[in-house]
Write a protein that holds these residues in place. Structure first.
Motif, PDB file in Angstrom:
ATOM      1  N   ARG A 167       9.655  53.430  24.622  1.00  0.00           N
ATOM      2  CA  ARG A 167       9.081  51.798  24.365  1.00  0.00           C
ATOM      3  C   ARG A 167       8.211  51.548  25.363  1.00  0.00           C
ATOM      4  NH1 ARG A 167      15.014  50.734  25.809  1.00  0.00           N
ATOM      5  NH2 ARG A 167      16.166  51.358  24.412  1.00  0.00           N
ATOM      6  N   LEU A 168       6.947  52.127  25.664  1.00  0.00           N
ATOM      7  CA  LEU A 168       6.299  51.935  26.180  1.00  0.00           C
ATOM      8  C   LEU A 168       4.827  52.703  26.291  1.00  0.00           C
ATOM      9  CD1 LEU A 168       7.231  52.036  30.462  1.00  0.00           C
ATOM     10  CD2 LEU A 168       6.917  49.868  28.704  1.00  0.00           C
ATOM     11  N   VAL A 169       5.218  53.223  24.983  1.00  0.00           N
ATOM     12  CA  VAL A 169       3.891  54.375  24.801  1.00  0.00           C
ATOM     13  C   VAL A 169       3.322  53.575  23.840  1.00  0.00           C
ATOM     14  CG1 VAL A 169       3.455  56.507  22.515  1.00  0.00           C
ATOM     15  CG2 VAL A 169       5.620  56.474  24.029  1.00  0.00           C
ATOM     16  N   GLY A 170       1.593  54.122  24.201  1.00  0.00           N
ATOM     17  CA  GLY A 170       0.689  53.932  23.155  1.00  0.00           C
ATOM     18  C   GLY A 170       0.150  52.004  24.147  1.00  0.00           C
ATOM     19  N   TYR A 223      10.476  41.889  28.856  1.00  0.00           N
ATOM     20  CA  TYR A 223      10.765  41.496  29.922  1.00  0.00           C
ATOM     21  C   TYR A 223      11.924  42.564  30.242  1.00  0.00           C
ATOM     22  CZ  TYR A 223      13.017  40.064  34.426  1.00  0.00           C
ATOM     23  OH  TYR A 223      13.087  39.436  35.681  1.00  0.00           O
ATOM     24  N   ALA A 224      12.929  42.440  28.685  1.00  0.00           N
ATOM     25  CA  ALA A 224      13.447  43.415  28.871  1.00  0.00           C
ATOM     26  C   ALA A 224      13.116  44.753  28.431  1.00  0.00           C
ATOM     27  CB  ALA A 224      14.467  43.611  27.364  1.00  0.00           C
ATOM     28  N   VAL A 225      12.549  45.127  27.769  1.00  0.00           N
ATOM     29  CA  VAL A 225      11.740  46.213  28.000  1.00  0.00           C
ATOM     30  C   VAL A 225      11.073  46.830  29.781  1.00  0.00           C
ATOM     31  CG1 VAL A 225       9.214  47.853  27.245  1.00  0.00           C
ATOM     32  CG2 VAL A 225      10.875  46.364  25.742  1.00  0.00           C
ATOM     33  N   ALA A 226      10.708  45.916  30.138  1.00  0.00           N
ATOM     34  CA  ALA A 226      10.109  46.253  31.292  1.00  0.00           C
ATOM     35  C   ALA A 226      10.913  47.195  32.035  1.00  0.00           C
ATOM     36  CB  ALA A 226       9.650  45.392  32.220  1.00  0.00           C
TER      37      ALA A 226
END
Length: 258
Positions: A167-170, A223-226
């Motif tokens: 989910r952090l790609v890019g 915040y959920a992704v982090a």
């Protein structure tokens, strides 16, 4: 009683002589368990901190250059103190300024921490990767990087961690502190200092911003992704194939199944 190196020289601490004849160990400090020895020192009449470890010269050059850069830019960090002949590390030993302060306690404290972390991120886009390290998104395509060995984790755990990092790609990358827990933060009324840069490397800044109270002010999705990415990172970094590291087990349990 202070430990004077002329009377009690620990293995590896002989290098402290390079910081002057009066350089003296005082007492061991908490931190670096199993990785480094960390002591308070007296160097040139001033309180300082010494860290003795087994990192490579390339790794120490990266870290000390980073800290010097941040110090020049006005961030409160433990600034490396050079030897008499201008070196910033000798035989695994680094000597740094002593940083006073207390850990964050309140939501307002953590918002101040978030501001300092964002300052770090603004100051380091394009910074080279720490030698031997991999970013979280690098680990989508490789299994190892310094402390991480995905091959030692259960396959389903690797799938979950990679799903969190995907989910952090890019995203733009920069230096992250890597371990902004309360033990690594020293606050006074006028400044926030970040200490213990052992986990710092180049990665997506979200890994630093999953803070208590959502102090960085991320929206719910961000915040959920982090939070998921950081839990996956800490599980992978600390993973013990025997299952003995309960912190790693706990953090992995917080990463959602795929």
């Amino acid at each position: 009683m202070p430990w004077c190196l002329r009377e009690d020289v620990g293995v590896g601490w002989e290098a402290l002589d390079q910081w002057g004849d009066d350089a003296t160990r005082l007492e061991p400090l908490t931190g670096g368990v199993g990785v480094n020895e960390v002591w308070s020192l007296r160097v040139d009449g001033q309180l300082a901190v010494g860290r003795l470890g087994k990192r490579s010269d390339a790794d120490l050059a990266w870290e000390t250059e980073l800290l010097r850069h941040l110090d020049r830019e006005g961030m409160a960090v433990p600034a490396p103190i050079p030897t008499a002949d201008g070196r910033y590390f000798v035989d695994g030993l680094v000597v740094m300024t002593y940083v006073e302060g207390e850990p964050p306690e309140t939501e307002a404290d953590w918002r101040r921490v978030a501001d300092v972390l964002r300052q770090l991120h603004r100051l380091t886009p394009g910074w080279p990767q720490r030698p031997g390290w991999r970013s979280s998104t690098d680990l989508l395509h490789t299994e190892t990087g310094t402390k991480v060995d995905l091959g030692a984790m259960p396959p389903d755990a690797v799938v979950r961690c990679r799903a969190a990092w995907a989910r952090l790609v890019g995203r733009e990358q920069c230096v992250v502190h890597g371990d902004p827990n309360r033990r690594n933060i020293r606050m006074t009324a006028g400044r926030v200092a970040l200490v213990d840069w052992d986990e710092s490397h180049v990665d997506v800044p979200d890994l630093d911003l999953a803070l208590p109270h959502n102090a960085a002010g991320l929206d719910d999705g961000a915040y959920a992704v982090a939070s998921q990415a950081r839990a996956a990172w800490e599980a992978a970094v600390c993973w013990d194939p025997t299952g003995a590291d309960q912190f790693a087990v706990k953090r992995l349990a917080e990463v959602r199944p795929v």
